[in-house]
Design a protein around this motif. Structure first.
Motif, mmCIF file in Angstrom:
data_model
loop_
_atom_site.group_PDB
_atom_site.id
_atom_site.type_symbol
_atom_site.label_atom_id
_atom_site.label_comp_id
_atom_site.label_asym_id
_atom_site.label_seq_id
_atom_site.Cartn_x
_atom_site.Cartn_y
_atom_site.Cartn_z
ATOM 1 N N ARG A 209 11.685 10.948 44.323
ATOM 2 C CA ARG A 209 11.658 10.814 45.776
ATOM 3 C C ARG A 209 12.450 11.907 46.473
ATOM 4 N NH1 ARG A 209 15.351 6.140 48.231
ATOM 5 N NH2 ARG A 209 16.783 7.436 46.994
ATOM 6 N N GLU A 210 13.548 12.349 45.876
ATOM 7 C CA GLU A 210 14.463 13.297 46.520
ATOM 8 C C GLU A 210 13.854 14.670 46.752
ATOM 9 O OE1 GLU A 210 16.738 9.902 45.305
ATOM 10 O OE2 GLU A 210 15.240 11.117 44.253
ATOM 11 N N GLN A 211 12.649 14.895 46.226
ATOM 12 C CA GLN A 211 11.928 16.132 46.545
ATOM 13 C C GLN A 211 11.865 16.360 48.049
ATOM 14 O OE1 GLN A 211 7.531 15.901 46.658
ATOM 15 N NE2 GLN A 211 7.763 14.005 45.483
ATOM 16 N N TRP A 212 11.726 15.259 48.816
ATOM 17 C CA TRP A 212 11.500 15.377 50.253
ATOM 18 C C TRP A 212 12.707 15.968 50.978
ATOM 19 C CZ3 TRP A 212 6.688 15.352 51.311
ATOM 20 C CH2 TRP A 212 5.820 14.583 50.538
ATOM 21 N N ILE A 213 13.915 15.768 50.451
ATOM 22 C CA ILE A 213 15.108 16.375 51.058
ATOM 23 C C ILE A 213 15.045 17.892 50.930
ATOM 24 C CG2 ILE A 213 17.616 16.584 50.867
ATOM 25 C CD1 ILE A 213 17.672 13.651 49.990
ATOM 26 N N PHE A 214 14.614 18.355 49.760
ATOM 27 C CA PHE A 214 14.502 19.800 49.543
ATOM 28 C C PHE A 214 13.337 20.388 50.335
ATOM 29 C CE2 PHE A 214 17.065 18.369 46.034
ATOM 30 C CZ PHE A 214 18.000 19.377 45.890
ATOM 31 N N TRP A 215 12.265 19.598 50.507
ATOM 32 C CA TRP A 215 11.147 20.085 51.322
ATOM 33 C C TRP A 215 11.577 20.235 52.778
ATOM 34 C CZ3 TRP A 215 8.699 22.326 48.008
ATOM 35 C CH2 TRP A 215 8.030 21.752 46.933
ATOM 36 N N ILE A 216 12.368 19.282 53.282
ATOM 37 C CA ILE A 216 12.841 19.377 54.666
ATOM 38 C C ILE A 216 13.678 20.635 54.862
ATOM 39 C CG2 ILE A 216 14.379 18.323 56.376
ATOM 40 C CD1 ILE A 216 13.460 15.574 55.265
ATOM 41 N N ALA A 217 14.579 20.896 53.905
ATOM 42 C CA ALA A 217 15.402 22.113 53.986
ATOM 43 C C ALA A 217 14.526 23.364 53.970
ATOM 44 C CB ALA A 217 16.390 22.140 52.821
ATOM 45 N N TYR A 237 4.640 24.562 59.264
ATOM 46 C CA TYR A 237 5.950 24.099 58.805
ATOM 47 C C TYR A 237 6.540 23.017 59.703
ATOM 48 C CZ TYR A 237 6.347 27.376 54.960
ATOM 49 O OH TYR A 237 6.150 28.042 53.767
ATOM 50 N N TRP A 238 6.196 23.019 60.987
ATOM 51 C CA TRP A 238 6.603 21.910 61.847
ATOM 52 C C TRP A 238 5.935 20.616 61.388
ATOM 53 C CZ3 TRP A 238 10.646 21.675 64.784
ATOM 54 C CH2 TRP A 238 11.143 22.812 65.413
ATOM 55 N N VAL A 239 4.654 20.719 61.058
ATOM 56 C CA VAL A 239 3.936 19.539 60.555
ATOM 57 C C VAL A 239 4.504 19.120 59.205
ATOM 58 C CG1 VAL A 239 1.696 18.661 59.777
ATOM 59 C CG2 VAL A 239 1.829 20.091 61.820
ATOM 60 N N TYR A 240 4.822 20.101 58.357
ATOM 61 C CA TYR A 240 5.440 19.808 57.060
ATOM 62 C C TYR A 240 6.722 18.987 57.242
ATOM 63 C CZ TYR A 240 2.640 23.124 54.250
ATOM 64 O OH TYR A 240 1.637 23.767 53.577
ATOM 65 N N THR A 241 7.524 19.373 58.224
ATOM 66 C CA THR A 241 8.792 18.680 58.454
ATOM 67 C C THR A 241 8.554 17.221 58.810
ATOM 68 O OG1 THR A 241 9.786 20.746 59.241
ATOM 69 C CG2 THR A 241 10.933 18.698 59.794
ATOM 70 N N LEU A 242 7.616 16.990 59.718
ATOM 71 C CA LEU A 242 7.266 15.612 60.088
ATOM 72 C C LEU A 242 6.758 14.840 58.881
ATOM 73 C CD1 LEU A 242 6.684 13.320 62.094
ATOM 74 C CD2 LEU A 242 4.490 14.430 62.602
ATOM 75 N N ASN A 243 5.876 15.471 58.107
ATOM 76 C CA ASN A 243 5.304 14.792 56.944
ATOM 77 C C ASN A 243 6.363 14.522 55.872
ATOM 78 O OD1 ASN A 243 2.688 13.957 55.494
ATOM 79 N ND2 ASN A 243 3.656 15.312 54.010
ATOM 80 N N SER A 244 7.358 15.396 55.770
ATOM 81 C CA SER A 244 8.429 15.180 54.794
ATOM 82 C C SER A 244 9.210 13.906 55.108
ATOM 83 C CB SER A 244 9.376 16.383 54.767
ATOM 84 O OG SER A 244 8.719 17.536 54.287
ATOM 85 N N LEU A 245 9.418 13.656 56.393
ATOM 86 C CA LEU A 245 10.096 12.425 56.798
ATOM 87 C C LEU A 245 9.240 11.204 56.458
ATOM 88 C CD1 LEU A 245 11.432 13.610 60.279
ATOM 89 C CD2 LEU A 245 12.757 13.324 58.176
ATOM 90 N N VAL A 246 7.942 11.333 56.702
ATOM 91 C CA VAL A 246 7.023 10.243 56.357
ATOM 92 C C VAL A 246 6.963 10.058 54.847
ATOM 93 C CG1 VAL A 246 4.605 9.472 56.440
ATOM 94 C CG2 VAL A 246 5.638 10.572 58.440
ATOM 95 N N GLY A 247 6.947 11.178 54.111
ATOM 96 C CA GLY A 247 6.911 11.121 52.655
ATOM 97 C C GLY A 247 8.133 10.426 52.083
ATOM 98 N N TRP A 248 9.305 10.743 52.644
ATOM 99 C CA TRP A 248 10.537 10.080 52.208
ATOM 100 C C TRP A 248 10.435 8.565 52.406
ATOM 101 C CZ3 TRP A 248 15.052 10.909 49.712
ATOM 102 C CH2 TRP A 248 16.064 9.956 49.889
ATOM 103 N N TYR A 249 9.902 8.165 53.565
ATOM 104 C CA TYR A 249 9.757 6.737 53.862
ATOM 105 C C TYR A 249 8.777 6.066 52.894
ATOM 106 C CZ TYR A 249 7.955 2.568 56.174
ATOM 107 O OH TYR A 249 7.530 1.293 56.438
ATOM 108 N N GLN A 250 7.628 6.695 52.660
ATOM 109 C CA GLN A 250 6.606 6.105 51.800
ATOM 110 C C GLN A 250 7.067 6.013 50.350
ATOM 111 O OE1 GLN A 250 3.121 8.521 52.618
ATOM 112 N NE2 GLN A 250 2.417 7.108 54.196
ATOM 113 N N TRP A 251 7.731 7.043 49.853
ATOM 114 C CA TRP A 251 8.194 7.028 48.464
ATOM 115 C C TRP A 251 9.366 6.053 48.291
ATOM 116 C CZ3 TRP A 251 7.291 10.887 44.260
ATOM 117 C CH2 TRP A 251 6.059 11.528 44.418
ATOM 118 N N THR A 252 10.186 5.894 49.331
ATOM 119 C CA THR A 252 11.260 4.894 49.290
ATOM 120 C C THR A 252 10.665 3.494 49.228
ATOM 121 O OG1 THR A 252 12.765 6.336 50.530
ATOM 122 C CG2 THR A 252 13.278 3.985 50.489
ATOM 123 N N LYS A 253 9.611 3.273 49.991
ATOM 124 C CA LYS A 253 8.928 1.986 49.988
ATOM 125 C C LYS A 253 8.300 1.713 48.614
ATOM 126 C CE LYS A 253 5.271 1.468 52.589
ATOM 127 N NZ LYS A 253 4.410 1.301 53.801
#
Length: 260
Positions: A209-217, A237-253
């Motif tokens: 799941r922690e991939q998304w933290i590195f993607w946001i950076a 990359y703006w869209v990537y940033t938004l999707n990274s937040l969504v990805g973090w939420y989905q993978w946490t779930k």
């Protein structure tokens, strides 16, 4: 040495299982699995999310008052956005879009002389078939049956966090000195995305799941890198940033479901 030998044997065995399953279901069966992976099991909200975000490159392109269109930038942005959304959904087909996006992005980075982006993109391109193999291998159970829409998310413990952060620092410093040796104008700035991208791709391939933290950076630094260079890539990359937040939420779930 013994552990390495065991890992090699396990890799060979898993590869044989994947290959055997592919031969068993045939080309038509693979296409059916690809179709299901791309289109089946998506909620109405997920469809709206996919359509809305993947429309951003089209909106950016056709609302500009320019005489010519940036078709290469448009395709790079669109395939990249679709790819990261599929990653967030846990779909193996993300690697197909990732391969196309990496090839196009490589050309764009070469034209801009972004050395860090060139090496990172080469790494991404090589990792696409490797990542696809790992995801397919995880979808095959002991009986060799393909589980069509399943992935098991994992999370890092403290020791693993320290290892990956150390790896990130080593890549950043090492590539920074490498770029400095070829007289890059911004060696250590270019190498930041090498580090975050490299570790992010490793974590993604291993389903962490922690991939998304590195993607946001990565996304934040890349927005800065492409500022005033390409509207499409910047928008991507703006869209990537938004999707990274969504990805973090989905993978946490997904993690919480596995624990339950």
């Amino acid at each position: 040495m013994k552990k390495l030998t065991e890992k090699i044997k396990q890799f060979i065995e898993n590869f044989k299982n994947v290959h055997a399953e592919a031969r068993k279901i045939g080309f038509a069966g693979i296409m059916r699995l690809l179709w299901k992976d791309l289109f089946v099991g998506r909620s109405l909200f997920q469809w709206l999310y996919l359509i809305t975000l993947s429309s951003v490159p089209l909106i950016l392109e056709f609302t500009q008052n320019t005489e010519s269109h940036d078709w290469i930038g448009l395709l790079a942005s669109w395939t990249g956005i679709v790819c990261v959304i599929l990653v967030a959904e846990g779909r193996a087909s993300n690697y197909l879009f990732g391969a196309v996006n990496s090839a196009i992005y490589l050309v764009l980075a070469l034209n801009k002389n972004f050395y860090g982006e060139v090496l990172t993109t080469l790494y991404f391109f090589i990792m696409q078939p490797i990542g696809l193999y790992v995801w397919l291998s995880n979808r095959i159970n002991d009986q060799g049956k393909v589980e069509e829409s399943h992935f098991e998310a994992k999370k890092l413990n403290l020791i693993e966090w320290m290892r990956y952060l150390a790896l990130c620092a080593v890549i950043w410093i090492g590539m920074g000195f490498a770029y400095q040796s070829i007289h890059s104008a911004r060696p250590f700035r270019d190498s930041i995305t090498d580090a975050t991208n490299g570790v992010g791709q490793l974590l993604m391939t291993r389903l962490y799941r922690e991939q998304w933290i590195f993607w946001i950076a990565t996304n934040v630094f890349s927005i800065y890198l492409w500022w005033d260079q390409s509207l499409h890539i910047q928008g991507m990359y703006w869209v990537y940033t938004l999707n990274s937040l969504v990805g973090w939420y989905q993978w946490t779930k997904a993690l919480k479901k596995e624990v339950a």
